[in-house]
Write a protein that holds these residues in place. Structure first.
Motif, PDB file in Angstrom:
ATOM      1  N   GLY A   1       0.818  -1.215   0.000  1.00  0.00           N
ATOM      2  CA  GLY A   1       0.000   0.000   0.000  1.00  0.00           C
ATOM      3  C   GLY A   1       0.851   1.264   0.000  1.00  0.00           C
ATOM      4  O   GLY A   1       2.081   1.210  -0.066  1.00  0.00           O
ATOM      5  N   GLY A   2       0.174   2.386   0.090  1.00  0.00           N
ATOM      6  CA  GLY A   2       0.840   3.682   0.062  1.00  0.00           C
ATOM      7  C   GLY A   2       1.728   3.920   1.271  1.00  0.00           C
ATOM      8  O   GLY A   2       2.759   4.578   1.186  1.00  0.00           O
ATOM      9  N   THR A   3       1.324   3.383   2.426  1.00  0.00           N
ATOM     10  CA  THR A   3       2.070   3.623   3.667  1.00  0.00           C
ATOM     11  C   THR A   3       2.712   2.352   4.212  1.00  0.00           C
ATOM     12  O   THR A   3       3.845   2.381   4.681  1.00  0.00           O
ATOM     13  N   LEU A   4       1.977   1.244   4.146  1.00  0.00           N
ATOM     14  CA  LEU A   4       2.462   0.005   4.757  1.00  0.00           C
ATOM     15  C   LEU A   4       2.381  -1.157   3.772  1.00  0.00           C
ATOM     16  O   LEU A   4       1.461  -1.226   2.956  1.00  0.00           O
TER      17      LEU A   4
ATOM     18  N   TYR B   1       3.396   7.154  14.347  1.00  0.00           N
ATOM     19  CA  TYR B   1       1.991   6.751  14.458  1.00  0.00           C
ATOM     20  C   TYR B   1       1.606   6.422  15.900  1.00  0.00           C
ATOM     21  O   TYR B   1       0.605   6.932  16.410  1.00  0.00           O
ATOM     22  N   GLU B   2       2.413   5.591  16.575  1.00  0.00           N
ATOM     23  CA  GLU B   2       2.044   5.164  17.934  1.00  0.00           C
ATOM     24  C   GLU B   2       1.947   6.366  18.872  1.00  0.00           C
ATOM     25  O   GLU B   2       1.046   6.451  19.695  1.00  0.00           O
TER      26      GLU B   2
ATOM     27  N   GLY C   1      -8.657  -1.310   7.633  1.00  0.00           N
ATOM     28  CA  GLY C   1      -7.546  -0.402   7.306  1.00  0.00           C
ATOM     29  C   GLY C   1      -6.667  -0.198   8.524  1.00  0.00           C
ATOM     30  O   GLY C   1      -7.145  -0.259   9.673  1.00  0.00           O
ATOM     31  N   SER C   2      -5.383   0.029   8.291  1.00  0.00           N
ATOM     32  CA  SER C   2      -4.447   0.163   9.416  1.00  0.00           C
ATOM     33  C   SER C   2      -4.699   1.409  10.255  1.00  0.00           C
ATOM     34  O   SER C   2      -4.168   1.525  11.359  1.00  0.00           O
TER      35      SER C   2
ATOM     36  N   GLY D   1      -7.394   3.429   4.671  1.00  0.00           N
ATOM     37  CA  GLY D   1      -5.957   3.254   4.527  1.00  0.00           C
ATOM     38  C   GLY D   1      -5.314   4.633   4.469  1.00  0.00           C
ATOM     39  O   GLY D   1      -5.740   5.542   5.194  1.00  0.00           O
TER      40      GLY D   1
ATOM     41  N   MET E   1      -1.805  11.329   9.679  1.00  0.00           N
ATOM     42  CA  MET E   1      -0.354  11.487   9.786  1.00  0.00           C
ATOM     43  C   MET E   1       0.081  12.908   9.409  1.00  0.00           C
ATOM     44  O   MET E   1       0.875  13.541  10.106  1.00  0.00           O
TER      45      MET E   1
ATOM     46  N   GLY F   1      -3.651   8.845   5.991  1.00  0.00           N
ATOM     47  CA  GLY F   1      -2.587   9.775   5.597  1.00  0.00           C
ATOM     48  C   GLY F   1      -2.865  11.179   6.106  1.00  0.00           C
ATOM     49  O   GLY F   1      -1.940  11.940   6.449  1.00  0.00           O
TER      50      GLY F   1
ATOM     51  N   LYS G   1       1.741  -5.039   3.754  1.00  0.00           N
ATOM     52  CA  LYS G   1       1.188  -6.056   4.646  1.00  0.00           C
ATOM     53  C   LYS G   1       1.401  -7.451   4.055  1.00  0.00           C
ATOM     54  O   LYS G   1       1.209  -7.659   2.859  1.00  0.00           O
TER      55      LYS G   1
HETATM   56  P1  ADP Z   1      -2.202   1.588   2.697  1.00  0.00           P
HETATM   57  O1  ADP Z   1      -2.615   0.248   2.157  1.00  0.00           O
HETATM   58  O2  ADP Z   1      -2.630   2.737   1.861  1.00  0.00           O
HETATM   59  O3  ADP Z   1      -0.766   1.640   3.104  1.00  0.00           O
HETATM   60  P2  ADP Z   1      -3.163   1.046   5.419  1.00  0.00           P
HETATM   61  O4  ADP Z   1      -4.465   0.319   5.545  1.00  0.00           O
HETATM   62  O5  ADP Z   1      -1.932   0.265   5.707  1.00  0.00           O
HETATM   63  O6  ADP Z   1      -3.091   1.782   4.017  1.00  0.00           O
HETATM   64  O7  ADP Z   1      -3.253   2.303   6.395  1.00  0.00           O
HETATM   65  C1  ADP Z   1      -2.253   3.293   6.446  1.00  0.00           C
HETATM   66  C2  ADP Z   1      -2.534   4.194   7.654  1.00  0.00           C
HETATM   67  O8  ADP Z   1      -2.473   3.418   8.848  1.00  0.00           O
HETATM   68  C3  ADP Z   1      -1.533   5.312   7.868  1.00  0.00           C
HETATM   69  O9  ADP Z   1      -1.868   6.441   7.109  1.00  0.00           O
HETATM   70  C4  ADP Z   1      -1.637   5.562   9.366  1.00  0.00           C
HETATM   71  O10 ADP Z   1      -2.708   6.428   9.670  1.00  0.00           O
HETATM   72  C5  ADP Z   1      -1.990   4.197   9.924  1.00  0.00           C
HETATM   73  N1  ADP Z   1      -0.874   3.433  10.524  1.00  0.00           N
HETATM   74  C6  ADP Z   1      -1.029   2.348  11.335  1.00  0.00           C
HETATM   75  N2  ADP Z   1       0.135   1.863  11.752  1.00  0.00           N
HETATM   76  C7  ADP Z   1       1.098   2.636  11.194  1.00  0.00           C
HETATM   77  C8  ADP Z   1       2.526   2.628  11.257  1.00  0.00           C
HETATM   78  N3  ADP Z   1       3.200   1.733  12.002  1.00  0.00           N
HETATM   79  N4  ADP Z   1       3.195   3.557  10.538  1.00  0.00           N
HETATM   80  C9  ADP Z   1       2.545   4.462   9.803  1.00  0.00           C
HETATM   81  N5  ADP Z   1       1.199   4.525   9.708  1.00  0.00           N
HETATM   82  C10 ADP Z   1       0.466   3.631  10.400  1.00  0.00           C
END
Ligand code: ADP
Length: 266
Positions: free
Chosen positions: A8-11, A138-139, A224-225, A99, A126, A123, A13
């Motif tokens: 994904g854009g940030t993480l 994030y934490e 979503g994270s 996400g 963040m 995003g 998985k």
């Molecule tokens: P994507 O698939 O676009 O990467 P995610 O479902 O993984 O999206 O969600 C990304 C979002 O999750 C971030 O924008 C942030 O708000 C949150 N997030 C959760 N854990 C973390 C982390 N360890 N580092 C950065 N962002 C995190």
């Protein structure tokens, strides 16, 4: 064994399926090389399926055969698996994936339709948190937000109708970051963070309940994270969804839906 990877854009998985049980893992998207090294060290002999916006990029760095799976197909497949694991049988529901950005789908049996989305998502949490407080982790952001109070930052309906009976619930936000005192007294960092998360939560749940009404369904599954360790977001989203007559469902490991669906792709 097989593995699904959702870049994904940030993480990034991972869902690795050995003998029917999943092992989950995530890496920051900024450390794609680390994620690739992990695959090369740990996933020898696995069938690898990639999904997500950065899957083509990830695949080009991976020195192994793999398949690319469309992101929304993977997510919906993963959701069906997680729902069945929870014993929830639901034919028709709204899926809201918060996400980096937010996308909203109507899932109906084996079909799904994208009903919309918003650029307000994880995003935004963040980015705005950083701009307002300088915090980048994030934490730290989600933990600090738990101690925050939105009263001095957001303007509620009750603030406006002070002394009289408001036509809608007094505790609803009339204007995010619209409190008149905001310019006079500097707000605490944790209050600003709670308000940033509140605004994101109200935006994604408002869009989701409208989609639920249009689709005539009562459940919204949120994944979503952005929900990970983020009780402030969960509470705002669940509260507003309920207030509007729908039910919010959170699934354990919901943020791995895309990776699970990719792993299960056949
Ligand atoms: P994507 O698939 O676009 O990467 P995610 O479902 O993984 O999206 O969600 C990304 C979002 O999750 C971030 O924008 C942030 O708000 C949150 N997030 C959760 N854990 C973390 C982390 N360890 N580092 C950065 N962002 C995190």
């Amino acid at each position: 064994f097989n593995a699904g990877i959702d870049a994904g854009g940030t993480l990034i998985k991972f869902a690795v399926n050995r003998n029917g049980t999943y092992e989950f893992r995530k890496f920051p998207a900024s450390q794609m090389d680390k994620a690739v090294s992990w695959v090369n060290a740990r996933l020898d002999g696995a069938d690898i399926n990639l999904t997500g916006g950065r899957s083509a990029n990830f695949g080009s760095l991976l020195g192994k055969p793999h398949r690319l799976v469309p992101e929304f197909d993977a997510t919906c497949q993963g959701i069906r698996y997680l729902l069945s694991e929870e014993g929830i049988s639901e034919d028709s529901f709204i899926l809201c994936n918060v996400g980096t950005g937010t996308s909203i789908h109507h899932v109906k049996k084996d079909q799904y339709t994208r009903v919309g989305g918003t650029g307000v998502g994880g995003g935004t949490i963040m980015g705005l948190s950083y701009l307002l407080t300088g915090m980048q982790h994030y934490e730290e952001i989600v933990e600090s937000a738990k101690r925050g109070k939105r009263d001095n930052v957001d303007l509620t309906v009750g603030h406006i109708y002070e002394g009289s009976v408001p036509p809608i619930a007094a505790e609803l936000t009339a204007s995010n970051f619209g409190h008149p005192n905001l310019g006079n007294s500097p707000a605490k960092k944790e209050d600003l963070l709670a308000s940033v998360i509140g605004m994101v939560g109200e935006t994604v749940s408002t869009a989701s309940v409208l989609a639920a009404a249009e689709a005539r369904v009562s459940r919204v599954v949120y994944i979503g994270s952005s929900f990970v360790q983020n009780e402030v977001l969960r509470d705002v989203v669940a509260g507003y969804t309920k207030f509007r007559g729908a039910e919010a469902v959170y699934l354990p490991n919901g943020e791995f839906s895309g990776a699970i669906g990719a792993a299960r792709w056949s």
